[in-house]
Each structure stands twice: as C-alpha cells, then as structure tokens.
Design a protein around this motif. Sequence first.
Motif, PDB file in Angstrom:
ATOM      1  N   THR A 225     -19.389   8.386 -14.714  1.00  0.00           N
ATOM      2  CA  THR A 225     -19.788   7.190 -15.442  1.00  0.00           C
ATOM      3  C   THR A 225     -19.773   6.002 -14.491  1.00  0.00           C
ATOM      4  OG1 THR A 225     -18.883   8.037 -17.522  1.00  0.00           O
ATOM      5  CG2 THR A 225     -19.217   5.662 -17.370  1.00  0.00           C
ATOM      6  N   ILE A 226     -20.825   5.177 -14.536  1.00  0.00           N
ATOM      7  CA  ILE A 226     -20.914   4.017 -13.653  1.00  0.00           C
ATOM      8  C   ILE A 226     -20.247   2.817 -14.328  1.00  0.00           C
ATOM      9  CG2 ILE A 226     -22.467   2.418 -12.472  1.00  0.00           C
ATOM     10  CD1 ILE A 226     -24.523   4.708 -12.394  1.00  0.00           C
ATOM     11  N   PHE A 227     -19.216   2.304 -13.703  1.00  0.00           N
ATOM     12  CA  PHE A 227     -18.523   1.112 -14.182  1.00  0.00           C
ATOM     13  C   PHE A 227     -19.051  -0.102 -13.417  1.00  0.00           C
ATOM     14  CE2 PHE A 227     -15.956   4.400 -15.801  1.00  0.00           C
ATOM     15  CZ  PHE A 227     -15.060   3.899 -16.735  1.00  0.00           C
ATOM     16  N   PRO A 228     -19.350  -1.207 -14.090  1.00  0.00           N
ATOM     17  CA  PRO A 228     -19.929  -2.359 -13.396  1.00  0.00           C
ATOM     18  C   PRO A 228     -18.946  -3.008 -12.427  1.00  0.00           C
ATOM     19  CG  PRO A 228     -19.377  -2.940 -15.651  1.00  0.00           C
ATOM     20  CD  PRO A 228     -19.173  -1.471 -15.540  1.00  0.00           C
ATOM     21  N   HIS A 229     -19.507  -3.618 -11.394  1.00  0.00           N
ATOM     22  CA  HIS A 229     -18.719  -4.291 -10.367  1.00  0.00           C
ATOM     23  C   HIS A 229     -19.195  -5.731 -10.230  1.00  0.00           C
ATOM     24  CE1 HIS A 229     -16.555  -4.913  -6.582  1.00  0.00           C
ATOM     25  NE2 HIS A 229     -17.665  -5.475  -6.116  1.00  0.00           N
ATOM     26  N   PRO A 230     -18.302  -6.693 -10.116  1.00  0.00           N
ATOM     27  CA  PRO A 230     -16.845  -6.540 -10.142  1.00  0.00           C
ATOM     28  C   PRO A 230     -16.309  -6.739 -11.554  1.00  0.00           C
ATOM     29  CG  PRO A 230     -17.400  -8.756  -9.425  1.00  0.00           C
ATOM     30  CD  PRO A 230     -18.706  -8.054  -9.705  1.00  0.00           C
ATOM     31  N   THR A 231     -15.556  -5.790 -12.046  1.00  0.00           N
ATOM     32  CA  THR A 231     -14.921  -5.910 -13.353  1.00  0.00           C
ATOM     33  C   THR A 231     -13.515  -5.313 -13.298  1.00  0.00           C
ATOM     34  OG1 THR A 231     -15.712  -3.759 -14.151  1.00  0.00           O
ATOM     35  CG2 THR A 231     -17.128  -5.675 -14.577  1.00  0.00           C
ATOM     36  N   LEU A 232     -12.707  -5.745 -14.231  1.00  0.00           N
ATOM     37  CA  LEU A 232     -11.374  -5.152 -14.374  1.00  0.00           C
ATOM     38  C   LEU A 232     -11.471  -3.686 -14.768  1.00  0.00           C
ATOM     39  CD1 LEU A 232      -9.657  -8.068 -16.348  1.00  0.00           C
ATOM     40  CD2 LEU A 232      -9.373  -7.549 -13.918  1.00  0.00           C
ATOM     41  N   SER A 233     -12.560  -3.311 -15.434  1.00  0.00           N
ATOM     42  CA  SER A 233     -12.714  -1.934 -15.916  1.00  0.00           C
ATOM     43  C   SER A 233     -12.758  -0.919 -14.788  1.00  0.00           C
ATOM     44  CB  SER A 233     -13.971  -1.803 -16.781  1.00  0.00           C
ATOM     45  OG  SER A 233     -15.139  -1.951 -16.000  1.00  0.00           O
ATOM     46  N   GLU A 234     -13.056  -1.366 -13.571  1.00  0.00           N
ATOM     47  CA  GLU A 234     -13.075  -0.434 -12.440  1.00  0.00           C
ATOM     48  C   GLU A 234     -11.714   0.204 -12.196  1.00  0.00           C
ATOM     49  OE1 GLU A 234     -16.005  -1.817  -9.086  1.00  0.00           O
ATOM     50  OE2 GLU A 234     -15.142  -3.602 -10.040  1.00  0.00           O
ATOM     51  N   THR A 235     -10.648  -0.482 -12.614  1.00  0.00           N
ATOM     52  CA  THR A 235      -9.314   0.114 -12.472  1.00  0.00           C
ATOM     53  C   THR A 235      -9.210   1.398 -13.284  1.00  0.00           C
ATOM     54  OG1 THR A 235      -8.421  -1.184 -14.322  1.00  0.00           O
ATOM     55  CG2 THR A 235      -8.223  -2.138 -12.117  1.00  0.00           C
ATOM     56  N   MET A 236      -9.946   1.448 -14.399  1.00  0.00           N
ATOM     57  CA  MET A 236      -9.917   2.620 -15.264  1.00  0.00           C
ATOM     58  C   MET A 236     -10.512   3.832 -14.554  1.00  0.00           C
ATOM     59  SD  MET A 236     -11.254   0.507 -18.597  1.00  0.00           S
ATOM     60  CE  MET A 236     -11.385   1.909 -19.702  1.00  0.00           C
ATOM     61  N   LYS A 237     -11.697   3.638 -13.954  1.00  0.00           N
ATOM     62  CA  LYS A 237     -12.335   4.756 -13.253  1.00  0.00           C
ATOM     63  C   LYS A 237     -11.511   5.186 -12.047  1.00  0.00           C
ATOM     64  CE  LYS A 237     -16.598   6.336 -11.083  1.00  0.00           C
ATOM     65  NZ  LYS A 237     -18.037   6.082 -10.878  1.00  0.00           N
ATOM     66  N   GLU A 238     -10.976   4.201 -11.313  1.00  0.00           N
ATOM     67  CA  GLU A 238     -10.188   4.544 -10.126  1.00  0.00           C
ATOM     68  C   GLU A 238      -8.939   5.352 -10.480  1.00  0.00           C
ATOM     69  OE1 GLU A 238     -10.875   4.221  -6.998  1.00  0.00           O
ATOM     70  OE2 GLU A 238     -12.209   2.517  -6.698  1.00  0.00           O
ATOM     71  N   SER A 239      -8.347   5.058 -11.645  1.00  0.00           N
ATOM     72  CA  SER A 239      -7.175   5.834 -12.056  1.00  0.00           C
ATOM     73  C   SER A 239      -7.564   7.278 -12.357  1.00  0.00           C
ATOM     74  CB  SER A 239      -6.494   5.190 -13.270  1.00  0.00           C
ATOM     75  OG  SER A 239      -7.288   5.307 -14.436  1.00  0.00           O
ATOM     76  N   VAL A 240      -8.766   7.470 -12.912  1.00  0.00           N
ATOM     77  CA  VAL A 240      -9.274   8.820 -13.159  1.00  0.00           C
ATOM     78  C   VAL A 240      -9.497   9.534 -11.828  1.00  0.00           C
ATOM     79  CG1 VAL A 240     -11.182  10.174 -14.110  1.00  0.00           C
ATOM     80  CG2 VAL A 240     -10.349   8.152 -15.342  1.00  0.00           C
ATOM     81  N   LEU A 241     -10.149   8.852 -10.891  1.00  0.00           N
ATOM     82  CA  LEU A 241     -10.386   9.440  -9.569  1.00  0.00           C
ATOM     83  C   LEU A 241      -9.068   9.811  -8.894  1.00  0.00           C
ATOM     84  CD1 LEU A 241     -13.159   6.988  -8.284  1.00  0.00           C
ATOM     85  CD2 LEU A 241     -13.485   9.387  -8.948  1.00  0.00           C
ATOM     86  N   ASP A 242      -8.059   8.947  -9.051  1.00  0.00           N
ATOM     87  CA  ASP A 242      -6.766   9.201  -8.411  1.00  0.00           C
ATOM     88  C   ASP A 242      -6.108  10.463  -8.944  1.00  0.00           C
ATOM     89  OD1 ASP A 242      -4.520   8.284  -6.681  1.00  0.00           O
ATOM     90  OD2 ASP A 242      -3.471   8.167  -8.609  1.00  0.00           O
ATOM     91  N   ALA A 243      -6.309  10.735 -10.234  1.00  0.00           N
ATOM     92  CA  ALA A 243      -5.703  11.939 -10.822  1.00  0.00           C
ATOM     93  C   ALA A 243      -6.228  13.206 -10.156  1.00  0.00           C
ATOM     94  CB  ALA A 243      -5.978  11.977 -12.324  1.00  0.00           C
ATOM     95  N   TYR A 244      -7.403  13.099  -9.516  1.00  0.00           N
ATOM     96  CA  TYR A 244      -8.015  14.272  -8.892  1.00  0.00           C
ATOM     97  C   TYR A 244      -8.181  14.100  -7.389  1.00  0.00           C
ATOM     98  CZ  TYR A 244      -8.624  16.093 -13.520  1.00  0.00           C
ATOM     99  OH  TYR A 244      -8.359  16.581 -14.791  1.00  0.00           O
ATOM    100  N   GLY A 245      -7.370  13.208  -6.804  1.00  0.00           N
ATOM    101  CA  GLY A 245      -7.346  13.040  -5.366  1.00  0.00           C
ATOM    102  C   GLY A 245      -8.606  12.440  -4.781  1.00  0.00           C
ATOM    103  N   ARG A 246      -9.315  11.614  -5.587  1.00  0.00           N
ATOM    104  CA  ARG A 246     -10.597  11.086  -5.132  1.00  0.00           C
ATOM    105  C   ARG A 246     -10.660   9.548  -5.200  1.00  0.00           C
ATOM    106  NH1 ARG A 246     -15.266  14.352  -8.230  1.00  0.00           N
ATOM    107  NH2 ARG A 246     -16.431  12.642  -7.264  1.00  0.00           N
ATOM    108  N   VAL A 247      -9.511   8.896  -5.290  1.00  0.00           N
ATOM    109  CA  VAL A 247      -9.492   7.443  -5.401  1.00  0.00           C
ATOM    110  C   VAL A 247     -10.187   6.811  -4.193  1.00  0.00           C
ATOM    111  CG1 VAL A 247      -7.234   7.138  -4.312  1.00  0.00           C
ATOM    112  CG2 VAL A 247      -8.061   5.446  -5.969  1.00  0.00           C
ATOM    113  N   LEU A 248     -10.943   5.751  -4.428  1.00  0.00           N
ATOM    114  CA  LEU A 248     -11.774   5.165  -3.380  1.00  0.00           C
ATOM    115  C   LEU A 248     -11.241   3.865  -2.814  1.00  0.00           C
ATOM    116  CD1 LEU A 248     -15.241   5.740  -5.066  1.00  0.00           C
ATOM    117  CD2 LEU A 248     -14.269   7.036  -3.158  1.00  0.00           C
ATOM    118  N   ASN A 249     -10.560   3.071  -3.627  1.00  0.00           N
ATOM    119  CA  ASN A 249     -10.201   1.708  -3.199  1.00  0.00           C
ATOM    120  C   ASN A 249      -8.705   1.463  -3.116  1.00  0.00           C
ATOM    121  OD1 ASN A 249     -12.762   0.022  -2.905  1.00  0.00           O
ATOM    122  ND2 ASN A 249     -13.142   1.110  -4.817  1.00  0.00           N
ATOM    123  N   ALA A 250      -7.942   2.480  -2.946  1.00  0.00           N
ATOM    124  CA  ALA A 250      -6.490   2.294  -2.790  1.00  0.00           C
ATOM    125  C   ALA A 250      -5.938   3.370  -1.862  1.00  0.00           C
ATOM    126  CB  ALA A 250      -5.783   2.367  -4.141  1.00  0.00           C
TER     127      ALA A 250
END
Length: 481
Positions: free
Chosen positions: A456-481
């Motif tokens: 799912t594409i989350f708009p940038h820059p928004t606070l909602s990007e934290t939501m997608k990044e947390s999902v990515l982190d659960a699967y070892g794919r976080v991009l910005n941390a």
Amino acid sequence: MANSYDVIVIGAGPGGYVAAIRAAQLGLKTAIVEREHLAGICSNWGCIPTKALLRSAEIFQYAQHFKNFGLKLEGSVAPDLKAIVDRSRGIAVRMNNGVGFLMKKNKVDVIWGEAKFTKPNEIVVSSTSKKPMEPQGPIPKNALGEGTYTAKHIIIATGARPRALPGIEPDGKLIWTYFEAMVPPEMPKSLVVIGSGAIGIEFASFYRSMGVDVTVVELLPQVMPVEDAEISAFAKKQFEKQGMKFLLEAKVTKVDKSADSVTAHVETKDGKVQKITADRLISAVGVQANVEGLGLEALGVELDRGVIAIDGYGRTTVPGVYAIGDVAGPPMLAHKAEHEGVVCVEKIAGLPNIHPLDKLKVPGCTYCSPQVASVGLTEAKAREAGYEVRVGKFPFTANGKAVALGEDQGLAKTIFDAKTGQLLGAHLVGPEVTELIQGFVVAMNLETTEEELMHTIFPHPTLSETMKESVLDAYGRVLNA
C-alpha cells in the motif's frame, strides 16, 4: 395507537440516538426516551467537551514554545479559565442541539422523562427528577411526556455514570468526577488523580498543561493498563518529562478534607502509606452502568457483573428487550455504542448478513499529550493467546512530517501472526495517532495481511508513514530507521 411504536429507545446518548435514526431510516416507527440531555454524556460531559478543553491546552503549549517555530510574540500568554470552560460548554450545547435536529429530521418522537418497564413491550414514562448541569440545549418543543408507551422492540441505552469509591465519594467541591473537572470555578494549584485510564490521563494531561502540579495514583503496575506495555511505558516517560508524577501499584485508602484542600492517604505495594495534600482530587476509577429504576428485575432481564447481559446483536434474556452501549458492558466507548445500536436495529429489521460486533476490532483512543491509540491484541495478549508473533516498531523521530511539526516523540507498533501474516494488533503513541489508528482498523476489518499493507502506498510526507514502516520492520524490511 398514538403511543404505540415499532421501536422505542431508552436513552439518547451516542448509541441510543444512532439506533433511533437507523430504525427510522429502515421505516420503523420510532421514539426515544431521554431524562436529562440529548446526545448523552459523550457530547455533553465527555468525549466532545473534554476534547475542547484539551485543544485549548494544546494551543497554550504551542504558544509557550513559539520561538521553536521561528515566531515572535509580544507580551505573555496566559490561560483564561472562564473562557476555556465557556468554549467547551458552548460546544456541548451545539452538539446537544444537533441531536435534537437529527431527531426532527428523521421523524423520531422524543419522549421527555424517566422510563420504567411494566411489560417486555411496555414502559411507563414519568416526569424526570434529574437536574442537568447548565448550560444544555433546550428540551425539544414537540417532546412528548408522561404516559404509557408500547413497542414491539425496546432498546435500553441508558449508559453509565462515574463509579464512586467507598469513603472517597465525590462531593462536588474538593473531590471531583469528570463533571466537576470540566467546569472548575478556578484553577487548582495541585491535583491528585485516582486512576490512569483514558478519563484520568486526559484530565491529568489537561491540568498539567495548564501548570497544575499533578500526581496520578494507579492501582495496577502500568499507566493506562489496557494499552500495550511498551506504548504505556513510552507515554509515561513523556508525561514525566512534562512534570506529571505517578504512584503505581498504589491505592488511596483514605481522604482527609480541610476547608479548601484534601490529603490523600496512598498505600503502596510495600504497605507503606504516603500522604499527599492537594487542592483537589479527581476520582477517575471507571464507571458503572445505569441499570437501576428500569424495572429490569421484575422483567427477568439478566445482569452480568453489573451490566445487562446480551448476545452479539444486543438481545437480552427477555424477548423484545435489547441493550446497547455502556449499559451492556465494555469497552465503554461511544463508537462501540453506535455500532452496537446499528447492528441491533438492523437485526430487528431483518436485514440479511448482519454480523455481530467484534470487540477486538474496536479502537481505543486517549487524547493526552502525546496521544495514544490502539486496536486489537497487545503483544502480551497475543502471546498469551498462543500466537507466534512478528513485531514491528518505528519511532516518530525518523518521520519527516513529525520532525517538521516539532512533535517527533512517538512510536508505532504492529503485531502480526507469524504463520499467516494476519494483523493482530496495532498500537500508537505520538502526534495525531487518534486519527491514524483508523487505517489499521480498516485493515483488520478487511482481514488484510502484512503483504497487502507493505504494497500500500502511503503519502509523503505524512505521519501515516510510521504505520507502514512499523509493518516493514516486523518483516526486517524497514527503510528509514
């Protein structure tokens, strides 16, 4: 018969008035009984006016830190308590009037008074002895009054009221419930808050933002006990940075009153007693259902731990009698009551494919600073339920929009079933997370997996990007941390 209906709803709070509107939309002749104020506690003394107070506190905090945003402000900024309270009460009246308009628009008869069952399909309405605190919207001009009314289906939506601890009963002056806490005649210099649930923490946050010395006493080991432990711990640190004080695993056993202050005797888990003297004390230890005076015992309606026992469609143990909202048990939230009311009425109307309320998909929001919001299972509850979990986390310090706002203290946390990718829970603390959580609620309702969220594409820059990044982190794919 003039006093005969298809549906009568007792109580015009969020659950009750929404149920009445939906019943009318479905062509059912509908009436609603109210004894105190249209729109219920939520709009008159709860959800809405408290958010008005908290908004004033938020703006005050911004004003105190205007230099951080490159701004110059001549002179000092100070809260005007009367104006803050008046704004909040004015908003409550507006909401009250709005529900009156909705009743008229949808041709729902308003019956003013107190209802009591005489039969499963019959109530007697008597004049109300309740004297609502002012201001409130007017009683509708065309409201019906005392009399006997019948309906094929009667829905109880009488809500709940503050719970009082023995020996620490609110007196309206020194010991407050949320009623008095919303209309203080003057700002106290110090305050003790018993209970760190949503109500307690929101008032602690408001008064601390106004410069009051605040101490919160909580019986359980963590602040905001229903929240994920990690989110709770993060929030507590932020509260403490603001100067809020906490006594956990502690209880107020006694309160001494003087002319204009109280002394709380606080017993800690080691048995020691600490005395805290403050100008005022807020009792925020939960609520109890309004089940008295309705004639439920004679009717045979079953109660369960002080609330009305219902099935997934609001049906009680007596055919033709239903219950929704706080009176039917937790979670005691306005949005849960509204959804319950719609489900109940649509089932009454015989609509197909009506699904019962899934309490795991009811979001919870606390409008403190920083805000807290959640849905589904906490990490601990997920593990207790036997799930093998994948957990993702993302800090707001790594989110560009949060940094630009000057509000970068927060955390997004997601919990997945490692075997299926099912989203089991989402927990947020930080700026505007009460608005963000709905994205996860929709995802859970659609049975979305981690793969769909990651694509799912989350708009940038928004606070909602934290939501997608947390999902990515659960699967070892976080991009910005």
